[in-house]
Design a protein around this motif. Structure first.
Motif, PDB file in Angstrom:
ATOM      1  N   VAL A 113      83.810  82.878  36.170  1.00 32.46           N
ATOM      2  CA  VAL A 113      85.088  82.721  36.872  1.00 32.46           C
ATOM      3  C   VAL A 113      84.936  81.598  37.891  1.00 32.46           C
ATOM      4  CG1 VAL A 113      86.896  83.865  38.193  1.00 32.46           C
ATOM      5  CG2 VAL A 113      85.451  85.208  36.626  1.00 32.46           C
ATOM      6  N   ILE A 114      85.837  80.620  37.823  1.00 31.97           N
ATOM      7  CA  ILE A 114      85.732  79.435  38.669  1.00 31.97           C
ATOM      8  C   ILE A 114      86.780  79.475  39.767  1.00 31.97           C
ATOM      9  CG2 ILE A 114      85.761  76.927  38.720  1.00 31.97           C
ATOM     10  CD1 ILE A 114      85.072  76.977  35.738  1.00 31.97           C
ATOM     11  N   GLY A 115      86.336  79.376  41.014  1.00 31.49           N
ATOM     12  CA  GLY A 115      87.248  79.374  42.147  1.00 31.49           C
ATOM     13  C   GLY A 115      88.144  78.149  42.153  1.00 31.49           C
ATOM     14  N   GLU A 116      89.364  78.316  42.640  1.00 32.63           N
ATOM     15  CA  GLU A 116      90.343  77.237  42.624  1.00 32.63           C
ATOM     16  C   GLU A 116      90.059  76.169  43.667  1.00 32.63           C
ATOM     17  OE1 GLU A 116      92.666  76.858  40.471  1.00 32.63           O
ATOM     18  OE2 GLU A 116      92.688  78.810  39.495  1.00 32.63           O
ATOM     19  N   ILE A 117      89.453  76.520  44.783  1.00 30.71           N
ATOM     20  CA  ILE A 117      89.254  75.570  45.874  1.00 30.71           C
ATOM     21  C   ILE A 117      88.223  74.518  45.480  1.00 30.71           C
ATOM     22  CG2 ILE A 117      88.605  75.271  48.287  1.00 30.71           C
ATOM     23  CD1 ILE A 117      89.415  78.162  48.771  1.00 30.71           C
ATOM     24  N   GLY A 118      88.638  73.267  45.470  1.00 34.51           N
ATOM     25  CA  GLY A 118      87.723  72.177  45.157  1.00 34.51           C
ATOM     26  C   GLY A 118      87.332  72.081  43.702  1.00 34.51           C
ATOM     27  N   SER A 119      88.041  72.785  42.807  1.00 35.07           N
ATOM     28  CA  SER A 119      87.620  72.816  41.408  1.00 35.07           C
ATOM     29  C   SER A 119      87.732  71.458  40.716  1.00 35.07           C
ATOM     30  CB  SER A 119      88.432  73.863  40.632  1.00 35.07           C
ATOM     31  OG  SER A 119      89.805  73.534  40.631  1.00 35.07           O
ATOM     32  N   ARG A 120      88.623  70.580  41.198  1.00 32.76           N
ATOM     33  CA  ARG A 120      88.766  69.275  40.561  1.00 32.76           C
ATOM     34  C   ARG A 120      87.516  68.420  40.722  1.00 32.76           C
ATOM     35  NH1 ARG A 120      92.975  66.831  38.657  1.00 32.76           N
ATOM     36  NH2 ARG A 120      92.265  64.840  39.494  1.00 32.76           N
ATOM     37  N   ASP A 121      86.683  68.755  41.693  1.00 29.51           N
ATOM     38  CA  ASP A 121      85.470  67.975  41.928  1.00 29.51           C
ATOM     39  C   ASP A 121      84.236  68.625  41.310  1.00 29.51           C
ATOM     40  OD1 ASP A 121      86.913  66.137  43.478  1.00 29.51           O
ATOM     41  OD2 ASP A 121      86.720  67.406  45.246  1.00 29.51           O
ATOM     42  N   TRP A 122      84.446  69.484  40.320  1.00 29.28           N
ATOM     43  CA  TRP A 122      83.333  70.284  39.805  1.00 29.28           C
ATOM     44  C   TRP A 122      82.191  69.455  39.233  1.00 29.28           C
ATOM     45  CZ3 TRP A 122      81.692  70.523  34.673  1.00 29.28           C
ATOM     46  CH2 TRP A 122      82.527  69.915  33.733  1.00 29.28           C
ATOM     47  N   LEU A 123      82.474  68.292  38.651  1.00 30.15           N
ATOM     48  CA  LEU A 123      81.419  67.520  38.007  1.00 30.15           C
ATOM     49  C   LEU A 123      80.348  67.070  39.000  1.00 30.15           C
ATOM     50  CD1 LEU A 123      83.343  65.272  35.463  1.00 30.15           C
ATOM     51  CD2 LEU A 123      81.741  67.102  34.964  1.00 30.15           C
ATOM     52  N   HIS A 124      80.721  66.871  40.250  1.00 28.57           N
ATOM     53  CA  HIS A 124      79.778  66.370  41.235  1.00 28.57           C
ATOM     54  C   HIS A 124      79.518  67.390  42.334  1.00 28.57           C
ATOM     55  CE1 HIS A 124      79.800  62.467  39.340  1.00 28.57           C
ATOM     56  NE2 HIS A 124      81.119  62.536  39.302  1.00 28.57           N
ATOM     57  N   SER A 125      79.543  68.656  41.970  1.00 32.62           N
ATOM     58  CA  SER A 125      79.288  69.721  42.929  1.00 32.62           C
ATOM     59  C   SER A 125      78.181  70.618  42.409  1.00 32.62           C
ATOM     60  CB  SER A 125      80.555  70.552  43.156  1.00 32.62           C
ATOM     61  OG  SER A 125      80.928  71.199  41.965  1.00 32.62           O
ATOM     62  N   THR A 126      77.655  71.456  43.299  1.00 35.53           N
ATOM     63  CA  THR A 126      76.578  72.362  42.908  1.00 35.53           C
ATOM     64  C   THR A 126      77.026  73.309  41.794  1.00 35.53           C
ATOM     65  OG1 THR A 126      75.680  72.301  45.145  1.00 35.53           O
ATOM     66  CG2 THR A 126      74.976  74.112  43.743  1.00 35.53           C
ATOM     67  N   HIS A 127      78.239  73.863  41.911  1.00 36.68           N
ATOM     68  CA  HIS A 127      78.672  74.813  40.884  1.00 36.68           C
ATOM     69  C   HIS A 127      78.978  74.117  39.564  1.00 36.68           C
ATOM     70  CE1 HIS A 127      82.585  73.693  42.697  1.00 36.68           C
ATOM     71  NE2 HIS A 127      83.128  74.046  41.556  1.00 36.68           N
TER      72      HIS A 127
END
Length: 217
Positions: A169-183
């Motif tokens: 389950v992926i949180g909505e906050i900041g999800s557009r930046d997922w490629l360059h984030s820890t998650h």
């Protein structure tokens, strides 16, 4: 056991850790290249050849998603030395699917390759005896609250991504930046397992929240 022997015992795990870290950096680099290719909404023969050349030069990640999916398809498309219009269309679709689709033209933009690779169509969610891993930040509540919602409905939370996991389950906050984030690493791993046939669904916080109402405490 003396110190030298202890150090020797640790060497394989240290090498494995460093190798994994290098692979993760390379995959992040590769996804960045794909985003650059998709920026104008097209894939030229030169761009396809560059992607293939990059993978040939970085064979340590050729077996890791998304290179493992793209390599045989691009190699096959370029086998005759030319990328025809049908092959270009299929390759464009594959690149978009690999990094998450493309709805940007609707907004007058070229590409939004940071779109999350959610399972499509979105699956129904069963809680009883199912495992849930949460990544990112959530509007609905802190991570502990999310875990409690799962537990109270007969499921159980998981800390990491495995082939036996049922839902990420992926949180909505900041999800557009997922490629360059820890998650983003969790999402990449989950996508790779799902592509390999694991019964793992990737869902948004919004979709997960809707199912909480169907399974009240």
């Amino acid at each position: 056991m003396n110190l030298s022997q202890t150090d020797a015992d640790r060497q394989p795990s240290i090498r494995a850790y460093r190798s994994e870290a290098v692979a993760e950096r390379k995959i992040d680099e590769f996804i960045g290249i794909i985003k650059g290719v998709l920026a104008d909404g097209n894939v030229s023969q030169g761009e396809a050849e560059f992607l293939l050349q990059w993978m040939n030069s970085n064979r340590e990640v050729a077996a890791v998603w998304p290179a493992s999916v793209l390599y045989p398809r691009i190699e096959s498309a370029l086998a005759d030395g030319a990328l025809d219009s049908d092959e270009e269309r299929k390759l464009l679709d594959l690149l978009l699917a690999t990094v998450g689709g493309n709805t940007a033209p609707q907004n007058g933009e070229s590409s939004d390759a940071t779109t999350l690779p959610l399972t499509q169509p979105a699956p129904g969610i069963v809680f009883v005896a199912r495992s849930f891993c949460f990544t990112g930040k959530f509007y609905s509540g802190p991570r502990d609250w999310c875990h409690q919602q799962v537990i109270s409905r007969g499921g159980f939370p998981a800390e990491g991504i495995t082939k036996k996991l049922h839902y990420l389950v992926i949180g909505e906050i900041g999800s557009r930046d997922w490629l360059h984030s820890t998650h983003g690493l969790k999402i990449q791993k989950a996508t790779s397992y799902a592509a390999g046939g694991a019964p793992l669904a990737i869902v948004s916080e919004e979709h997960w929240m809707k199912h909480l109402n169907y399974h009240v405490e």
